[in-house]
Write an enzyme that holds these catalytic residues in place. Structure first.
Site, PDB file in Angstrom:
ATOM      1  N   THR A  15      33.613  63.412 127.264  1.00  0.00           N
ATOM      2  CA  THR A  15      32.181  63.599 127.528  1.00  0.00           C
ATOM      3  C   THR A  15      31.627  64.793 126.772  1.00  0.00           C
ATOM      4  O   THR A  15      30.488  64.768 126.294  1.00  0.00           O
ATOM      5  CB  THR A  15      31.955  63.806 129.046  1.00  0.00           C
ATOM      6  OG1 THR A  15      32.240  62.567 129.688  1.00  0.00           O
ATOM      7  CG2 THR A  15      30.535  64.213 129.362  1.00  0.00           C
ATOM      8  N   SER A  58      38.702  59.687 127.304  1.00  0.00           N
ATOM      9  CA  SER A  58      40.094  59.970 127.675  1.00  0.00           C
ATOM     10  C   SER A  58      40.725  58.838 128.476  1.00  0.00           C
ATOM     11  O   SER A  58      41.944  58.825 128.677  1.00  0.00           O
ATOM     12  CB  SER A  58      40.220  61.305 128.400  1.00  0.00           C
ATOM     13  OG  SER A  58      39.756  61.223 129.709  1.00  0.00           O
ATOM     14  N   THR A  89      37.589  64.498 130.701  1.00  0.00           N
ATOM     15  CA  THR A  89      38.116  65.006 131.975  1.00  0.00           C
ATOM     16  C   THR A  89      38.940  63.969 132.732  1.00  0.00           C
ATOM     17  O   THR A  89      39.776  64.331 133.551  1.00  0.00           O
ATOM     18  CB  THR A  89      36.969  65.476 132.895  1.00  0.00           C
ATOM     19  OG1 THR A  89      36.118  64.365 133.172  1.00  0.00           O
ATOM     20  CG2 THR A  89      36.181  66.601 132.275  1.00  0.00           C
ATOM     21  N   ASP A  90      38.697  62.674 132.455  1.00  0.00           N
ATOM     22  CA  ASP A  90      39.304  61.645 133.316  1.00  0.00           C
ATOM     23  C   ASP A  90      40.828  61.681 133.321  1.00  0.00           C
ATOM     24  O   ASP A  90      41.453  61.507 134.369  1.00  0.00           O
ATOM     25  CB  ASP A  90      38.815  60.252 132.896  1.00  0.00           C
ATOM     26  CG  ASP A  90      37.330  60.067 133.202  1.00  0.00           C
ATOM     27  OD1 ASP A  90      36.774  60.887 133.967  1.00  0.00           O
ATOM     28  OD2 ASP A  90      36.720  59.115 132.668  1.00  0.00           O
TER      29      ASP A  90
END
Ligand code: ASP
Length: 334
Positions: A15, A58, A89-90
């Site tokens: 992101t 990710s 971040t995932d």
């Protein structure tokens, strides 16, 4: 005058590097060099080179990319004082855990960061996170594989994404944060390890790891299907852990056969905090007494999975694999 540190920024997408597409959704589009232009405060803090490793959400990052990141760090280890990885971040906690096994005892910090909102957003967290990632990477005594996010510095083996939208997306699970940023001041909680053995790189992983999340009433047929494809299974039970069905139940028989075939089985829990303890209940005892069984105890799910991938790539001998799994790495097992 203190020497100006040299940091390598490895960009992988996420992101933080996203722009809206013509379909109205977000996809990575901002390069590593462009990211730096959004954080003018980095000017003068250190010398930064960039490398665009990937351009991925990710969700699309996995073992082959972890090997690519570990290789990039290994290839450039001598040239830099530290590494910052911009990442979605995932799956950032998986990458942080995987790198903790693939680059052990690094004397130079390897810092992952990202953001919940693209760096283009007016109210983005990307600028703050990127600035802190570099500030930590150049600080004296910075160490290990860490996630820097929303003012926290978290060990790669203890980090989890715990919120899907809020800016405080990551927590350190059942362990203190390495450090926090308070008004841009770095306050350390964990000491820098002394007398570290030399850095050790590994460039292979075996992804043949399956996570079986038990649901009430689950049968044992799944094990027959798993055997052809997987060498290790993580059985996420309830509470402090255990197996339903009792001593003569089909699940216990299936796990016994699985272990007898030289595969690995790790019992863990679906509960986020405080880990498993198979010694408490009868449902745990029957699992614990299976020959060769492993227990996750207080490891995070991300650490369990990536450690197994690392272990499986090191040896085909089940006893040696179990011994490696039980060896603590960067505070993964307390
Ligand atoms: N889907 C994004 C990713 O993980 C989410 C983020 O970066 O916050 O790449």
């Amino acid at each position: 005058m203190p020497k100006t540190k040299k940091i390598l920024l490895l960009a992988t997408g996420g992101t933080i590097a996203c722009k809206p597409t013509s379909r109205g959704v977000l996809a990575p589009a901002i390069s590593a060099a462009e990211l730096l232009q959004f954080v003018p405060e980095l000017e003068g803090m250190c010398r930064i080179d960039t490398m665009q490793l990937y351009d991925l959400d990710s969700t699309n990052i996995g073992p082959e990319h972890w090997c690519g990141m570990a290789k990039a760090i290994r290839d450039h280890y001598g040239e830099y004082d530290g590494f910052v990885i911009a990442h979605g971040t995932d799956t950032m906690a998986y990458t942080a855990a995987a790198l903790s096994y693939m680059v052990q005892n690094p004397a130079k910090p390897i810092v992952l960061t990202g953001s919940q909102k693209s760096i283009y957003n007016r109210d983005t967290d990307a600028r703050n996170n990127l600035l802190h990632a570099f500030a930590y990477a150049v600080s004296e005594g910075a160490w290990g594989v860490q996630i820097v996010f929303d003012n926290l510095v978290i060990l790669g083996t203890r980090a989890r994404k715990v919120r899907s939208k809020s800016l405080n997306a990551f927590s350190s699970i059942d362990y203190p944060e390495t450090a926090v940023f308070r008004d841009d001041r770095l306050i350390r909680f964990l000491p820098t390890p002394q007398d570290r053995p030399p850095v050790r790189f590994c460039d292979r992983l075996d992804p043949a790891v399956f996570v079986l999340r038990l649901v009430p009433g689950m049968g044992a047929d799944i094990f027959a299907a798993l055997k052809d494809h997987y060498r290790a299974v993580v059985i996420e039970g309830f509470g402090v852990g255990g197996l339903p069905g009792g001593e003569d139940g089909p699940l216990l028989r299936a796990v016994r056969d699985w272990l007898a075939s030289g595969r690995l089985a790790v019992f863990s829990t679906q509960v986020q905090h405080e880990g498993s303890d198979l010694s408490v209940y009868e449902v745990g005892r029957i699992a614990r007494e299976l020959p060769g069984v492993l227990e996750a105890r207080d490891m995070t799910p991300e650490a369990v999975v990536t450690k197994l991938m690392w272990v499986l790539a090191q040896t085909r001998d089940p006893a040696a694999a179990r011994a490696l799994f039980e060896q603590p790495v960067q505070h993964d097992l307390l």
